[in-house]
Design a protein around this motif. Sequence first.
Motif, PDB file in Angstrom:
ATOM      1  N   LEU A  31       0.740  -0.884  -0.213  1.00  5.35           N
ATOM      2  CA  LEU A  31       0.109  -0.051   0.128  1.00  5.35           C
ATOM      3  C   LEU A  31       0.714   1.199   0.068  1.00  5.35           C
ATOM      4  CD1 LEU A  31      -2.697  -0.980   2.770  1.00  5.35           C
ATOM      5  CD2 LEU A  31      -2.832  -0.720   0.263  1.00  5.35           C
ATOM      6  N   LEU A 142      -1.879  11.865   1.079  1.00  2.58           N
ATOM      7  CA  LEU A 142      -2.595  11.221  -0.234  1.00  2.58           C
ATOM      8  C   LEU A 142      -3.788  10.808   0.329  1.00  2.58           C
ATOM      9  CD1 LEU A 142       0.156   9.719  -2.388  1.00  2.58           C
ATOM     10  CD2 LEU A 142      -1.228  11.852  -2.800  1.00  2.58           C
ATOM     11  N   CYS A 181      14.038  -4.296   9.019  1.00  4.65           N
ATOM     12  CA  CYS A 181      13.465  -4.752   7.734  1.00  4.65           C
ATOM     13  C   CYS A 181      14.628  -4.950   6.545  1.00  4.65           C
ATOM     14  CB  CYS A 181      12.294  -3.881   7.207  1.00  4.65           C
ATOM     15  SG  CYS A 181      10.882  -4.028   8.194  1.00  4.65           S
TER      16      CYS A 181
HETATM   17  N1  ATP Z   1       9.892  -0.407   9.254  1.00  2.72           N
HETATM   18  C1  ATP Z   1       9.625   0.645   8.330  1.00  2.72           C
HETATM   19  N2  ATP Z   1       9.847   0.527   7.184  1.00  2.72           N
HETATM   20  C2  ATP Z   1       9.703   1.359   5.986  1.00  2.72           C
HETATM   21  N3  ATP Z   1       9.072   2.479   6.459  1.00  2.72           N
HETATM   22  C3  ATP Z   1       8.655   2.774   7.795  1.00  2.72           C
HETATM   23  C4  ATP Z   1       9.022   1.764   8.756  1.00  2.72           C
HETATM   24  N4  ATP Z   1       8.600   2.449   9.914  1.00  2.72           N
HETATM   25  C5  ATP Z   1       8.245   3.510   9.719  1.00  2.72           C
HETATM   26  N5  ATP Z   1       8.068   3.817   8.390  1.00  2.72           N
HETATM   27  C6  ATP Z   1       7.601   5.114   7.817  1.00  2.72           C
HETATM   28  O1  ATP Z   1       6.551   4.860   6.642  1.00  2.72           O
HETATM   29  C7  ATP Z   1       6.628   5.752   5.851  1.00  2.72           C
HETATM   30  C8  ATP Z   1       6.621   5.023   4.515  1.00  2.72           C
HETATM   31  O2  ATP Z   1       6.630   5.665   3.285  1.00  2.72           O
HETATM   32  P1  ATP Z   1       7.106   5.339   1.922  1.00  2.72           P
HETATM   33  O3  ATP Z   1       7.203   6.778   1.277  1.00  2.72           O
HETATM   34  O4  ATP Z   1       8.447   4.830   2.091  1.00  2.72           O
HETATM   35  O5  ATP Z   1       5.865   4.403   1.475  1.00  2.72           O
HETATM   36  P2  ATP Z   1       5.637   3.973   0.060  1.00  2.72           P
HETATM   37  O6  ATP Z   1       5.117   2.448   0.156  1.00  2.72           O
HETATM   38  O7  ATP Z   1       6.855   4.374  -0.690  1.00  2.72           O
HETATM   39  O8  ATP Z   1       4.452   4.849  -0.408  1.00  2.72           O
HETATM   40  P3  ATP Z   1       3.938   5.170  -2.105  1.00  2.72           P
HETATM   41  O9  ATP Z   1       3.569   3.855  -2.565  1.00  2.72           O
HETATM   42  O10 ATP Z   1       2.976   6.282  -1.586  1.00  2.72           O
HETATM   43  O11 ATP Z   1       5.093   5.704  -2.814  1.00  2.72           O
HETATM   44  C9  ATP Z   1       7.769   6.704   5.955  1.00  2.72           C
HETATM   45  O12 ATP Z   1       7.404   7.901   6.877  1.00  2.72           O
HETATM   46  C10 ATP Z   1       8.867   5.862   6.978  1.00  2.72           C
HETATM   47  O13 ATP Z   1       9.832   6.603   7.660  1.00  2.72           O
END
Ligand code: ATP
Length: 198
Positions: A31, A142, A181
């Motif tokens: 997501l 978003l 992770c």
């Molecule tokens: N274990 C984790 N791994 C990754 N992100 C984390 C974790 N814990 C907290 N977060 C936070 O969650 C958010 C994830 O945002 P990110 O932009 O990487 O999502 P995305 O999956 O790329 O979304 P999109 O599809 O909208 O691009 C960040 O603010 C990050 O700091």
Amino acid sequence: MNIVWHHESVTKAERRQRNHHHSCVLWFTGLSGSGKSTLANAVAKELFQRGIQNYVLDGDNIRHGLNSDLGFSPEDRTENIRRIGEVAKLFVDSGQIVLTAFISPFRQDRELVRQKLEQDEFIEIYVRCPLEQCEKRDPKGLYKKARNGEIREFTGIDSPYEEPLSPELIVETDRYSIEECTEQIISYLQKQNFIKGV
Ligand SMILES: Nc1ncnc2c1ncn2[C@@H]1O[C@H](COP(=O)(O)OP(=O)(O)OP(=O)(O)O)[C@@H](O)[C@H]1O
Ligand SMILES: [Mg+2]
């Protein structure tokens, strides 16, 4: 069609041998806000520090350029992923580890990319995080817009997300830190002998 495939002078196997590591796609799916971009970039940095050739293809950036003609309808999402798959395959041929950070919500689209590659070249990483948590994070604002109706066809709200059925890896970003992770993914690559341990 007057298009004839020209054979390469340097093979994928030779490039891998030179690089001293495997080349493959780390396909992050999940997501919006689950952590795909964050983790792809954290893993890329770790690989880079170990001298491993890699490159991140990220959703928003690709949509600015290569796929700027595509929207978010199911057809456009499918075409988006098809093109990314082709580009990812080129990176694998070039001997690199390519990390892709796209929601890629449809199982069939991901399967089509998998089928384009060899068996040990497509590593599906399910970045799992409950919708409520993603919505709470809302790093780009978003979800708020989607709830207000300012954005339509937003994955998880009014467009479906189809979970992977048998991904190579699942990372649970609501339970483990970014570092944990990242370590999980690096350990997997070592266990598969795709990269060497340190
Ligand atoms: N274990 C984790 N791994 C990754 N992100 C984390 C974790 N814990 C907290 N977060 C936070 O969650 C958010 C994830 O945002 P990110 O932009 O990487 O999502 P995305 O999956 O790329 O979304 P999109 O599809 O909208 O691009 C960040 O603010 C990050 O700091
Ligand atoms: Mg992202």
